[in-house]
Design a protein around this motif. Structure first.
Motif, short mmCIF file in Angstrom:
data_model
loop_
_atom_site.label_atom_id
_atom_site.label_comp_id
_atom_site.label_asym_id
_atom_site.label_seq_id
_atom_site.Cartn_x
_atom_site.Cartn_y
_atom_site.Cartn_z
N GLY A 134 0.80 -1.22 0.00
CA GLY A 134 0.00 0.00 0.00
C GLY A 134 0.83 1.27 0.00
N PHE A 135 2.12 1.15 -0.21
CA PHE A 135 2.95 2.36 -0.29
C PHE A 135 2.78 2.95 -1.68
CE2 PHE A 135 6.52 0.83 2.82
CZ PHE A 135 5.56 0.55 3.78
N GLU A 136 2.52 4.22 -1.75
CA GLU A 136 2.35 4.84 -3.07
C GLU A 136 3.60 5.55 -3.55
OE1 GLU A 136 -1.36 7.14 -2.85
OE2 GLU A 136 -2.06 5.54 -4.15
N GLU A 137 4.33 6.13 -2.62
CA GLU A 137 5.55 6.81 -3.03
C GLU A 137 6.55 6.71 -1.89
OE1 GLU A 137 4.95 10.96 -3.52
OE2 GLU A 137 4.18 11.22 -1.52
N PRO A 138 7.83 6.80 -2.21
CA PRO A 138 8.84 6.69 -1.16
C PRO A 138 8.77 7.87 -0.20
CG PRO A 138 9.87 7.13 -3.30
CD PRO A 138 8.41 6.95 -3.55
N SER A 139 9.01 7.61 1.07
CA SER A 139 9.13 8.71 2.02
C SER A 139 10.47 9.40 1.72
CB SER A 139 9.09 8.17 3.45
OG SER A 139 10.26 7.44 3.71
N PRO A 140 10.67 10.61 2.23
CA PRO A 140 11.92 11.32 1.89
C PRO A 140 13.18 10.51 2.20
CG PRO A 140 10.37 12.82 2.93
CD PRO A 140 9.74 11.46 2.99
N ILE A 141 13.23 9.85 3.33
CA ILE A 141 14.46 9.09 3.66
C ILE A 141 14.63 7.93 2.69
CG2 ILE A 141 13.42 7.58 5.46
CD1 ILE A 141 16.81 9.13 5.99
N GLN A 142 13.52 7.33 2.27
CA GLN A 142 13.59 6.24 1.28
C GLN A 142 14.05 6.78 -0.07
OE1 GLN A 142 9.58 4.80 1.55
NE2 GLN A 142 9.93 3.85 3.57
N ALA A 143 13.52 7.92 -0.46
CA ALA A 143 13.87 8.49 -1.76
C ALA A 143 15.37 8.75 -1.83
CB ALA A 143 13.10 9.78 -2.00
N GLY A 168 9.29 6.72 12.63
CA GLY A 168 8.06 6.83 11.87
C GLY A 168 8.26 7.40 10.47
N THR A 169 9.52 7.57 10.05
CA THR A 169 9.75 8.17 8.75
C THR A 169 10.02 7.13 7.66
OG1 THR A 169 12.04 8.50 9.45
CG2 THR A 169 10.58 10.39 9.63
N GLY A 170 9.93 5.84 8.02
CA GLY A 170 10.06 4.79 7.00
C GLY A 170 11.48 4.29 6.77
N GLY A 205 9.10 -8.68 9.95
CA GLY A 205 7.77 -8.66 9.34
C GLY A 205 7.76 -7.80 8.09
N GLU A 206 8.44 -6.66 8.17
CA GLU A 206 8.50 -5.75 7.01
C GLU A 206 9.29 -6.43 5.87
OE1 GLU A 206 6.86 -2.90 7.67
OE2 GLU A 206 7.67 -1.25 6.46
N PHE A 207 10.38 -7.12 6.22
CA PHE A 207 11.16 -7.84 5.20
C PHE A 207 10.30 -8.91 4.53
CE2 PHE A 207 15.16 -6.07 6.72
CZ PHE A 207 15.90 -6.04 5.56
N CYS A 267 -4.85 9.18 5.04
CA CYS A 267 -4.27 7.97 5.58
C CYS A 267 -2.91 7.77 4.93
CB CYS A 267 -5.12 6.74 5.27
SG CYS A 267 -6.63 6.71 6.19
N ARG A 268 -2.08 6.95 5.58
CA ARG A 268 -0.74 6.79 5.07
C ARG A 268 -0.67 5.82 3.89
NH1 ARG A 268 3.94 6.25 9.48
NH2 ARG A 268 3.63 8.47 9.74
N THR A 269 -1.48 4.79 3.92
CA THR A 269 -1.38 3.78 2.85
C THR A 269 -2.72 3.57 2.14
OG1 THR A 269 -1.96 1.95 4.30
CG2 THR A 269 0.38 2.50 4.14
N LYS A 270 -2.63 2.94 0.97
CA LYS A 270 -3.82 2.62 0.20
C LYS A 270 -4.73 1.70 1.01
CE LYS A 270 -0.99 1.50 -3.32
NZ LYS A 270 -0.52 1.07 -4.65
P1 ADP Z 1 11.11 4.17 11.28
O1 ADP Z 1 11.98 2.94 11.24
O2 ADP Z 1 11.72 5.34 10.60
O3 ADP Z 1 10.64 4.50 12.67
P2 ADP Z 1 9.18 2.51 9.95
O4 ADP Z 1 10.05 1.94 8.90
O5 ADP Z 1 8.88 1.64 11.11
O6 ADP Z 1 9.78 3.88 10.46
O7 ADP Z 1 7.84 3.02 9.23
C1 ADP Z 1 6.78 3.62 9.93
C2 ADP Z 1 5.45 3.27 9.29
O8 ADP Z 1 5.32 3.88 8.01
C3 ADP Z 1 5.26 1.79 9.06
O9 ADP Z 1 3.93 1.46 9.39
C4 ADP Z 1 5.49 1.62 7.58
O10 ADP Z 1 4.81 0.49 7.07
C5 ADP Z 1 4.97 2.92 7.02
N1 ADP Z 1 5.65 3.32 5.78
C6 ADP Z 1 6.98 3.24 5.52
N2 ADP Z 1 7.24 3.71 4.28
C7 ADP Z 1 6.07 4.10 3.74
C8 ADP Z 1 5.69 4.67 2.47
N3 ADP Z 1 6.59 4.92 1.52
N4 ADP Z 1 4.37 4.93 2.27
C9 ADP Z 1 3.46 4.66 3.24
N5 ADP Z 1 3.75 4.13 4.44
C10 ADP Z 1 5.04 3.85 4.71
#
Ligand code: ADP
Ligand code: MG
Length: 525
Positions: free
Chosen positions: A21-30, A49-51, A87-89, A246-249
């Motif tokens: 459900g991620f639509e676009e990378p968060s800034p740290i991911q980008a 919480g920044t991904g 779980g994320e992996f 919301c954060r995800t789809k």
């Molecule tokens: P951090 O390690 O920086 O504290 P997390 O990796 O645990 O953050 O991510 C926080 C939440 O954001 C998680 O629920 C994750 O699934 C969600 N998330 C991460 N990247 C994205 C994204 N690109 N779009 C939407 N949600 C995201």
């Protein structure tokens, strides 16, 4: 705007990200993902919480091969984090044959040995247990290509430096090392200087931002009653046209379902919809066929509607820029709008960071109580009844009542009619709050037990500061504090107690991991 498509990821990983459900990378991911894919060493610094997990998880899974030996090792400070990261992996590797395994203390080592023997490519573990396996010869790191130190500041706070160094020595020198941390104190700096090769330092950039002149408020809500809180806030606000973020789809779909079930006029918008579906939703929104539009950041970017009265951050945005974008959707064309943010105790720090970095003034508000909501609804129904009486033309209905009026008390008849007409809306409801039971506190207070005391150098002022910062409650709601050698009792006012519990049940005080739980009542003496 960056897109996951820009990274040239394989179809399998791309599909998995989409499924998440991620639509676009968060800034740290980008910033991180392309660097890591190129093989660069990276220091990623960003708030919780920044991904950050996917910032290293996506490129690691992308680069993992079919070789059944350990290719990547992720070290995390706690077992909860190891499980969460694993779980994320698993989700990122959903369509790829890459196995990951969390290993941590507290779980049967025999079980872990068996799982390791079956061959895993990615190991996520706490330093102590990882070292334990290395010493037993059940974990070999000589084929490791990538090492991640996740939450490095916390690992060092917890005294894992020697374990980490011993583990790193077991990995090949030409490995790629990645380090993630919310803060960058000197110990973390030293660690990176010693074990990393010309790392790129990535911080989420804080550009200049112009915050629109929208009134901004926030509500502290509990994780377990977030939806209920949203409904009460919406009910108390007279939202005529609102966007809920919301954060995800998946988050959008779930919230739309939940709100529809509760009778709200709502629809959702996210990147998986076809252009035709999108147009239909937007038309319904423009014509006020729906009052609430639930959307992801990406989907909302295309929205061009002028009379949005409310923007509601059901999930907080991942960075201050997105916050500014979101709230810019209201208060346009000279009209006044309101931006509402919901923050659970775990998100409270992110909220404070957004407030600080945008220079926004957010006013704190209390979620309306059930009694407040009930009174408002009662008012609405009383007015409806009065209008109906004044509007006249009730003869037809009088005929339907027939002789019920003669047999029953007219007030009872009116109440029954109201009960039927309100279809459940006016039923009496109980607050579904935490019930901590008898904790041995004085009336109006809840007593909590914390599993550290003088052994962790905790002072009453540390405790008051930590509790009020983490849970966002005023210091004066904290009562009696008893610090013993190995544990602590603290009393908190009843209203603040659920927030203190959600924020601190697993947290850190003065760098020590702590558990906080409701105390048992004192034994009678
Ligand atoms: P951090 O390690 O920086 O504290 P997390 O990796 O645990 O953050 O991510 C926080 C939440 O954001 C998680 O629920 C994750 O699934 C969600 N998330 C991460 N990247 C994205 C994204 N690109 N779009 C939407 N949600 C995201
Ligand atoms: Mg993390």
């Amino acid at each position: 705007m960056a897109s996951f498509k820009d990274f040239n990821l394989s179809r399998k990983v791309q599909d998995a990200i989409n499924d998440m459900g991620f639509e676009e990378p968060s800034p740290i991911q980008a910033s991180c993902i392309p660097l890591v894919l190129e093989g660069k060493e990276v220091i990623g610094q960003a708030q919780t919480g920044t991904g950050k997990t996917a910032a290293f998880g996506v490129p690691i899974v992308e680069r993992a091969g079919t070789d059944r030996r350990v290719q990547a090792l992720v070290l995390t400070p706690t077992r909860e984090l190891a499980i969460q990261v694993a779980g994320e992996f698993r989700k990122i590797a959903k369509h790829k044959r890459v196995r990951s395994l969390p290993i941590y203390g507290g779980q049967s080592i025999v079980h872990q040995i068996r799982a390791l023997q079956q061959g895993v490519q990615i190991v996520i573990g706490t330093p102590g247990r990882v070292l334990d396996h290395i010493r037993r010869g059940t974990l070999k790191l000589n084929s490791v290509q990538m090492v991640v130190l996740d939450e490095a500041d916390e690992m060092l706070d917890m005294g894992f430096i020697e374990d980490i160094e011993s583990i790193l020595k077991e990995t090949p020198d030409d490995r790629q090392t990645l380090l993630f941390s919310a803060t960058f104190p000197s110990e973390v700096r030293r660690l990176s200087a010693r074990y990393m090769k010309k790392p790129e330092h990535v911080t989420v950039n804080r550009g200049e931002m112009t915050v629109p002149l929208t009134d901004q408020v926030y509500y502290k809500v509990l994780e377990r009653s977030k939806l209920e809180s949203l409904c009460r806030i919406v009910d108390s606000e007279e939202v005529s046209l609102g966007i809920i973020f919301c954060r995800t789809k998946r988050g959008v779909d779930e919230l739309v379902e939940a709100l529809l079930a509760r009778g709200y006029l709502v629809d959702g918008l996210h990147g998986d919809l076809s252009q035709a579906q999108r147009d239909r939703v937007m038309k319904r929104f423009r014509t006020s066929d729906i009052e609430l539009l639930v959307a992801t950041d990406v989907a909302a970017r295309g929205i061009d509607v002028d009379n949005v009265t409310h923007v509601i951050n059901y999930d907080l945005p991942q960075d201050p820029e997105s916050y500014v974008h979101r709230i810019g959707r209201t208060g346009r064309a000279g009209k006044k709008g309101l931006a509402i943010s919901l923050a659970t105790p775990r998100e409270f720090k992110l909220l404070k960071q957004i407030e600080r970095e945008t220079g926004a003034k957010m006013e704190a508000r209390e979620v309306p109580s059930l009694a407040d909501v009930a009174e408002r609804q009662a008012e609405v129904w009383r007015n409806r009844i009065i209008e109906a009486i004044q509007g006249g033309s009730l003869g037809h209905f009088r005929a339907i009542l027939g002789n019920v009026i003669d047999e029953y008390d007219p007030v009872d008849v009116a109440c029954a009619a109201l009960k039927i007409a309100s279809a459940g809306e006016l039923e009496k409801r109980e607050e579904e709050d935490y019930n901590f039971g008898d904790t041995g506190a004085k009336p109006g207070m809840v007593r909590f037990f914390i599993n550290v005391g003088r052994n962790a150098n905790i002072s009453p002022s540390d405790l008051v500061r930590t509790i009020s910062e983490e849970a966002g409650v005023p210091g004066q709601t904290i009562g009696k504090i008893d610090i013993f050698d190995r544990f602590t009792f603290v009393e908190v006012e009843q209203e603040s107690a659920p927030f203190v519990y959600e924020a601190l049940r697993k947290s850190r005080i003065n760098g020590s991991r702590v558990n906080l739980e409701p105390a048992k009542p004192r034994a009678r003496r």
